[in-house]
Design a protein around this motif. Structure first.
Motif: not given
Length: 605
Positions: A99, A108-109, A76, A78, A106, A97, A112
């Motif tokens: 974001r 929050e990602w 990802a 950002f 960062v 991805e 996961t």
């Protein structure tokens, strides 16, 4: 004078497909399941030399704020709201991805990430504050952050990586700085003693440039040398610079109380601080320094960089330099605005051509050292993106019936400029004139405010927004940022924004005043000038002395966009007085058609 360009000014979405596999291979070799890739470098710079622009090499994204996370099977990137268009133009969405950096971003990602994953990070690139948040997010997922050496991305970049910059470090004469570096070192040394510290470790390039009265060219758009310094409470210091940067004049300029050392000597110098009280700023210096000092047994004092506030409160020489830089810059702006109002109205140039025109007028002054940031030119819908940069197939041409927003600045030996003007292309609509005038009313409120000693920027931010709030509108960026003295165009600790900021506005601080309005898909409006906080003075009939702002930027407003009926008598008087001062200060630098044009633009409303 040739201005430097960033190494990836064009869109190239193939970066991810080419570079991600190389990084993942190096990750696996170190037993890593992931890697954090911040935009920041070893000096926490906003603008980076090519050799340190790791995020751009990995993803193709060249904005000044962002990050990436690479995992074994996904990645990802950002970016914040300034770069919504740019990041999608430059980054391959099949590889990353895309974001938002804002909010938890960062973290929050990371929450996961796969349970049990080991995610590497380079401790030289992250502040301790940032790492605390990221470690908590990884732990929430059952993952772990691990410091790694060497950086897998640097290994993957390999021999293709540009060399570290080695621009000459030169004296910045006292006629520009207004205070000798010996005086500064003594003053900051005393400040260390006052907080119980014996030593300060300085890693921010702007603090090093300010403290030693030197300037360099290692950082794009900012005259900064990359290096580190150790300052003792008695004012003596060690300055760590690549010997290739050391000019013949530098040792004599620094004198006997400043020892010049190569960067390779820094590790041992930090190790030698055992048992000493060492001040270091956790917001400015990377986690690596704190780890190294802790291992050495130093008594770490976490505190704000002691140069930050003195650097932000300009002395009389620096303020006068800013005045002169803005008059010089104002003449270039007048020539540019005349070009927009005449030639460009008929040829309808592209945004890139608009940028080149403004930069050409600034270069023609013969005094421009560099731009202070990459020029923003937004035509029509692109103007609704507050920090849009003309890239790739997103570049538009000026359009009759729309607006053109241009935001740019210059670096001069005596000052740094930053100004935004919004111009009509053809005859503006009543709606465009109304919205411009609402922004102007907020701008005038911030330009004319009086405020007591101890007032902070967030306490007055609403003044610039009130006309828009009363119309049910707002803008999603700050109203004002600090500006350096032939240093960075973004300088703390002062700012004017909704976010709470405990730093009072002090005499000599330079800030921008830039309210705006952005109508998505149509056009944007922003009016920006720089202004300096004046000494508190009594007001007739008042009881407390009040600070005010002195205007530094002088460039005419587009008269066609002002709905005079929406202005109060005092607001109209302000515009007339501002234009009269603009003509008086900038007019003598001009002649011919441009002077005639400026005279007409600056006539009373």
């Amino acid at each position: 004078m040739a201005m430097r360009q960033t190494f990836n000014e064009t869109t190239d979405p193939s970066f991810g497909a080419r570079h991600l596999p190389l990084v993942r291979t190096r990750m696996r070799e170190q037993g890593l399941d992931g890697l954090l890739v911040p935009h920041e470098d070893e000096h926490q710079n906003e603008y980076l030399p090519d050799a340190n622009d790791r995020l751009a090499w990995l993803t193709g994204f060249t904005g000044s704020a962002g990050a990436a996370v690479v995992l074994a099977d996904r990645a990802a990137v950002f970016a914040d709201g300034r770069y919504t268009v740019q990041v999608r133009a430059q980054v391959d969405a099949d590889q990353f991805e895309i974001r938002s950096l804002e909010g938890d971003g960062v973290a929050e990602w990371l929450a996961t990430a796969p349970s049990g994953a080991v995610i590497g990070y380079d401790a030289r690139l992250h502040s301790p504050q940032a790492l605390t948040t990221l470690k908590a997010a990884a732990a929430k997922a059952g993952a772990q952050l691990k410091p790694v050496t060497p950086n897998p991305l640097d290994q993957a970049w390999g021999e293709a990586r540009p060399a570290q910059p080695a621009a000459p470090v030169v004296p910045h004469e006292d006629r520009y700085s207004g205070e000798s570096h010996a005086s500064k070192r003594a003053r900051i040394g005393k400040a260390l003693s006052d907080v119980g510290a014996e030593v300060a470790v300085l890693t921010a390039p702007s603090s090093i440039a300010w403290l030693f009265n030197v300037r360099g060219g290692d950082v794009i758009r900012s005259p900064l040398p990359l290096g580190q310094a150790i300052l003792n409470a008695d004012g003596t210091a060690r300055l760590f610079l690549d010997p290739a940067k050391v000019t013949n004049s530098l040792p004599g300029w620094l004198g006997d109380d400043v020892a010049l050392d190569a960067p390779e000597a820094l590790d041992a110098a930090l190790d030698g601080l055992t048992g000493r009280k060492v001040l270091i700023d956790p917001a400015q210096s990377s986690a690596w320094y704190f780890d190294r000092l802790a291992a050495a047994g130093a008594d770490v004092v976490r505190a704000t960089d002691p140069c930050a506030l003195p650097r932000a409160t300009k002395n009389a020489t620096e303020i006068e330099g800013a005045r002169q830089a803005h008059i010089r810059d104002g003449a270039a702006l007048a020539r540019f605005l005349h070009w927009v109002d005449t030639v460009a109205q008929h040829t309808l140039p592209s945004e890139r051509e608009v940028v080149e025109a403004l930069e050409g007028f600034r270069e023609a002054t013969g005094c421009l050292m560099d731009l202070s940031f990459d020029t923003i030119a937004g035509a029509g819908p692109n103007g609704a993106l507050p920090h849009y940069k003309p890239v790739g197939d997103k570049i538009r041409r000026m359009e009759t019936g729309s607006l053109l927003l241009v935001d740019g600045g210059g670096q001069y030996l005596d000052g740094t400029t930053d100004v935004t003007r919004t111009m009509a292309v053809g005859e503006p609509s009543a709606d465009q004139r109304r919205m411009f005038t609402l922004v102007l009313k907020g701008h005038i409120a911030m330009a004319t405010v009086r405020f007591p000693v101890g007032t902070t920027g967030h306490q007055i931010d609403a003044l610039a927004r009130l006309p828009m709030w009363m119309a049910g509108l707002d803008y999603d960026h700050g109203t004002g940022h600090g500006v350096g003295s032939y240093l960075g165009v973004h300088e703390g600790p002062q700012r004017i924004a909704k976010l709470v900021n405990t730093q009072p506005l002090l005499t000599g601080m330079i800030l921008s005043n830039e309210p705006g309005y952005y109508r998505e898909g149509q056009w944007g409006i922003r009016i920006e000038t720089l202004q300096v906080v004046t000494e508190p003075r009594a007001i007739e009939g008042g009881e407390r002395p009040m600070h005010a702002f002195e205007q530094l930027t002088f460039a005419p407003l587009d008269r066609r966009l002002i709905n005079v009926d929406l202005l109060t008598p005092d607001e109209r008087a302000y515009v007339d007085a501002y234009h009269a001062e603009t003509l008086a200060k900038v007019g003598p630098q001009l002649d011919g058609e441009v002077l005639e044009w400026l005279t007409a633009q600056c006539a009373p409303l």
